[in-house]
Design a protein around this motif. Sequence first.
Motif, PDB file in Angstrom:
ATOM      1  N   GLU A 170       0.835  -1.199   0.000  1.00  0.00           N
ATOM      2  CA  GLU A 170       0.000   0.000   0.000  1.00  0.00           C
ATOM      3  C   GLU A 170       0.873   1.254   0.000  1.00  0.00           C
ATOM      4  OE1 GLU A 170      -4.083   1.302   2.127  1.00  0.00           O
ATOM      5  OE2 GLU A 170      -2.486   0.685   3.489  1.00  0.00           O
ATOM      6  N   TYR A 171       1.899   1.259   0.833  1.00  0.00           N
ATOM      7  CA  TYR A 171       2.806   2.405   0.899  1.00  0.00           C
ATOM      8  C   TYR A 171       3.538   2.592  -0.435  1.00  0.00           C
ATOM      9  CZ  TYR A 171       6.716   5.356   2.293  1.00  0.00           C
ATOM     10  OH  TYR A 171       7.636   6.367   2.362  1.00  0.00           O
ATOM     11  N   ALA A 172       4.092   1.518  -0.962  1.00  0.00           N
ATOM     12  CA  ALA A 172       4.838   1.603  -2.231  1.00  0.00           C
ATOM     13  C   ALA A 172       3.931   2.065  -3.365  1.00  0.00           C
ATOM     14  CB  ALA A 172       5.467   0.255  -2.566  1.00  0.00           C
ATOM     15  N   GLY A 173       2.690   1.596  -3.392  1.00  0.00           N
ATOM     16  CA  GLY A 173       1.751   2.024  -4.423  1.00  0.00           C
ATOM     17  C   GLY A 173       1.449   3.507  -4.339  1.00  0.00           C
ATOM     18  N   LYS A 174       1.219   4.003  -3.132  1.00  0.00           N
ATOM     19  CA  LYS A 174       0.932   5.432  -2.963  1.00  0.00           C
ATOM     20  C   LYS A 174       2.135   6.282  -3.340  1.00  0.00           C
ATOM     21  CE  LYS A 174      -2.670   4.974   0.497  1.00  0.00           C
ATOM     22  NZ  LYS A 174      -3.036   5.082   1.920  1.00  0.00           N
ATOM     23  N   ARG A 175       3.314   5.870  -2.896  1.00  0.00           N
ATOM     24  CA  ARG A 175       4.524   6.631  -3.234  1.00  0.00           C
ATOM     25  C   ARG A 175       4.799   6.566  -4.734  1.00  0.00           C
ATOM     26  NH1 ARG A 175       6.407  10.293   0.094  1.00  0.00           N
ATOM     27  NH2 ARG A 175       8.588   9.730  -0.008  1.00  0.00           N
ATOM     28  N   GLY A 176       4.543   5.399  -5.303  1.00  0.00           N
ATOM     29  CA  GLY A 176       4.761   5.235  -6.736  1.00  0.00           C
ATOM     30  C   GLY A 176       3.819   6.071  -7.579  1.00  0.00           C
ATOM     31  N   GLU A 177       2.604   6.260  -7.108  1.00  0.00           N
ATOM     32  CA  GLU A 177       1.632   7.065  -7.863  1.00  0.00           C
ATOM     33  C   GLU A 177       1.861   8.560  -7.708  1.00  0.00           C
ATOM     34  OE1 GLU A 177      -2.136   5.653  -6.307  1.00  0.00           O
ATOM     35  OE2 GLU A 177      -2.519   4.684  -8.228  1.00  0.00           O
ATOM     36  N   THR A 178       2.578   8.958  -6.672  1.00  0.00           N
ATOM     37  CA  THR A 178       2.747  10.383  -6.395  1.00  0.00           C
ATOM     38  C   THR A 178       4.201  10.809  -6.592  1.00  0.00           C
ATOM     39  OG1 THR A 178       2.926   9.884  -4.021  1.00  0.00           O
ATOM     40  CG2 THR A 178       0.738  10.483  -4.854  1.00  0.00           C
ATOM     41  N   TYR A 201       7.045   9.299  -6.817  1.00  0.00           N
ATOM     42  CA  TYR A 201       7.931   8.553  -7.715  1.00  0.00           C
ATOM     43  C   TYR A 201       7.239   8.091  -8.996  1.00  0.00           C
ATOM     44  CZ  TYR A 201      11.029   8.604  -3.697  1.00  0.00           C
ATOM     45  OH  TYR A 201      11.828   9.022  -2.656  1.00  0.00           O
ATOM     46  N   ALA A 202       6.223   8.813  -9.409  1.00  0.00           N
ATOM     47  CA  ALA A 202       5.497   8.429 -10.629  1.00  0.00           C
ATOM     48  C   ALA A 202       6.404   8.431 -11.855  1.00  0.00           C
ATOM     49  CB  ALA A 202       4.312   9.362 -10.853  1.00  0.00           C
ATOM     50  N   HIS A 203       7.485   9.177 -11.813  1.00  0.00           N
ATOM     51  CA  HIS A 203       8.414   9.251 -12.948  1.00  0.00           C
ATOM     52  C   HIS A 203       9.277   7.995 -13.090  1.00  0.00           C
ATOM     53  CE1 HIS A 203      10.723  10.614  -9.491  1.00  0.00           C
ATOM     54  NE2 HIS A 203      11.833  10.362 -10.171  1.00  0.00           N
ATOM     55  N   VAL A 204       9.223   7.074 -12.087  1.00  0.00           N
ATOM     56  CA  VAL A 204      10.002   5.834 -12.181  1.00  0.00           C
ATOM     57  C   VAL A 204       9.163   4.580 -11.901  1.00  0.00           C
ATOM     58  CG1 VAL A 204      12.202   6.935 -11.613  1.00  0.00           C
ATOM     59  CG2 VAL A 204      10.824   5.920  -9.771  1.00  0.00           C
ATOM     60  N   PHE A 205       8.003   4.735 -11.299  1.00  0.00           N
ATOM     61  CA  PHE A 205       7.203   3.593 -10.832  1.00  0.00           C
ATOM     62  C   PHE A 205       6.486   2.882 -11.974  1.00  0.00           C
ATOM     63  CE2 PHE A 205       3.099   2.045  -9.069  1.00  0.00           C
ATOM     64  CZ  PHE A 205       3.596   1.082  -8.215  1.00  0.00           C
ATOM     65  N   THR A 206       6.584   1.544 -11.972  1.00  0.00           N
ATOM     66  CA  THR A 206       5.914   0.732 -12.988  1.00  0.00           C
ATOM     67  C   THR A 206       4.770  -0.078 -12.395  1.00  0.00           C
ATOM     68  OG1 THR A 206       8.023   0.546 -14.144  1.00  0.00           O
ATOM     69  CG2 THR A 206       6.278  -0.947 -14.835  1.00  0.00           C
ATOM     70  N   GLY A 207       4.994  -0.763 -11.272  1.00  0.00           N
ATOM     71  CA  GLY A 207       3.919  -1.555 -10.683  1.00  0.00           C
ATOM     72  C   GLY A 207       4.392  -2.399  -9.517  1.00  0.00           C
ATOM     73  N   LEU A 208       3.450  -3.172  -8.958  1.00  0.00           N
ATOM     74  CA  LEU A 208       3.685  -4.004  -7.780  1.00  0.00           C
ATOM     75  C   LEU A 208       3.079  -5.376  -7.978  1.00  0.00           C
ATOM     76  CD1 LEU A 208       2.293  -1.555  -5.092  1.00  0.00           C
ATOM     77  CD2 LEU A 208       4.701  -1.937  -5.578  1.00  0.00           C
ATOM     78  N   THR A 209       3.697  -6.368  -7.382  1.00  0.00           N
ATOM     79  CA  THR A 209       3.072  -7.683  -7.281  1.00  0.00           C
ATOM     80  C   THR A 209       3.531  -8.330  -5.976  1.00  0.00           C
ATOM     81  OG1 THR A 209       4.853  -8.922  -8.373  1.00  0.00           O
ATOM     82  CG2 THR A 209       3.117  -8.039  -9.798  1.00  0.00           C
ATOM     83  N   ALA A 210       2.882  -9.399  -5.633  1.00  0.00           N
ATOM     84  CA  ALA A 210       3.308 -10.227  -4.509  1.00  0.00           C
ATOM     85  C   ALA A 210       3.120 -11.672  -4.953  1.00  0.00           C
ATOM     86  CB  ALA A 210       2.465  -9.931  -3.276  1.00  0.00           C
TER      87      ALA A 210
END
Length: 196
Positions: A66-74, A76-85
Amino acid sequence: MNRRSRIRNTAGVVTASLAALAAVQGSSAGAVGDESRAAERVTVCTGTRPTSGPPDPELSLYRLLEYAGKRGETRYAHVFTGLTADDDPRTAHVYRIPSKAFDADICARAEKGIRVRLHDTDVTARRLEAVIDQTGDRMDRWDGEFDLREVAPDPRGFVYFGVDDPAKAYRVLKKDLGPFWAKRIRVEHVESASAL
């Protein structure tokens, strides 16, 4: 079913990424796409932060995703691609364009015992979504060539297309989307449209 309704709407980054990966992993037989990116670089860290509640690997993993997704969308959106588990409740997979700052942020947030695998990609989630939006805006351009049944972002840095004829669709999509996307699409056969 309306053709536009076949396009997947992503509501939340964690749920969307996990659902897309499950769909893509669930039917990899007969997939068409560039496999040259299989030898990706992965950085691994293990969390040391105390748990913010009773020790429960699944909750710790969910909090990190949840934290990584929020940071990735805001931020770090310039580097974030996605998440899985995966099935191991102690491992999070974060896909991003290499970034020391993002890696440090995520690894510092991981609770004790949670392993983070940081996978290198070369495309952001925003660019993946842009291709999906472009597809939704002009879906009828492929009528008569192949039947597009599903499309979704793959958090590993691909756009997934579910179609009736993967080989033909891959050739058409590769030409239509251009050289950059030719290596970033996966095309698979699906019998009918489904809610991914």
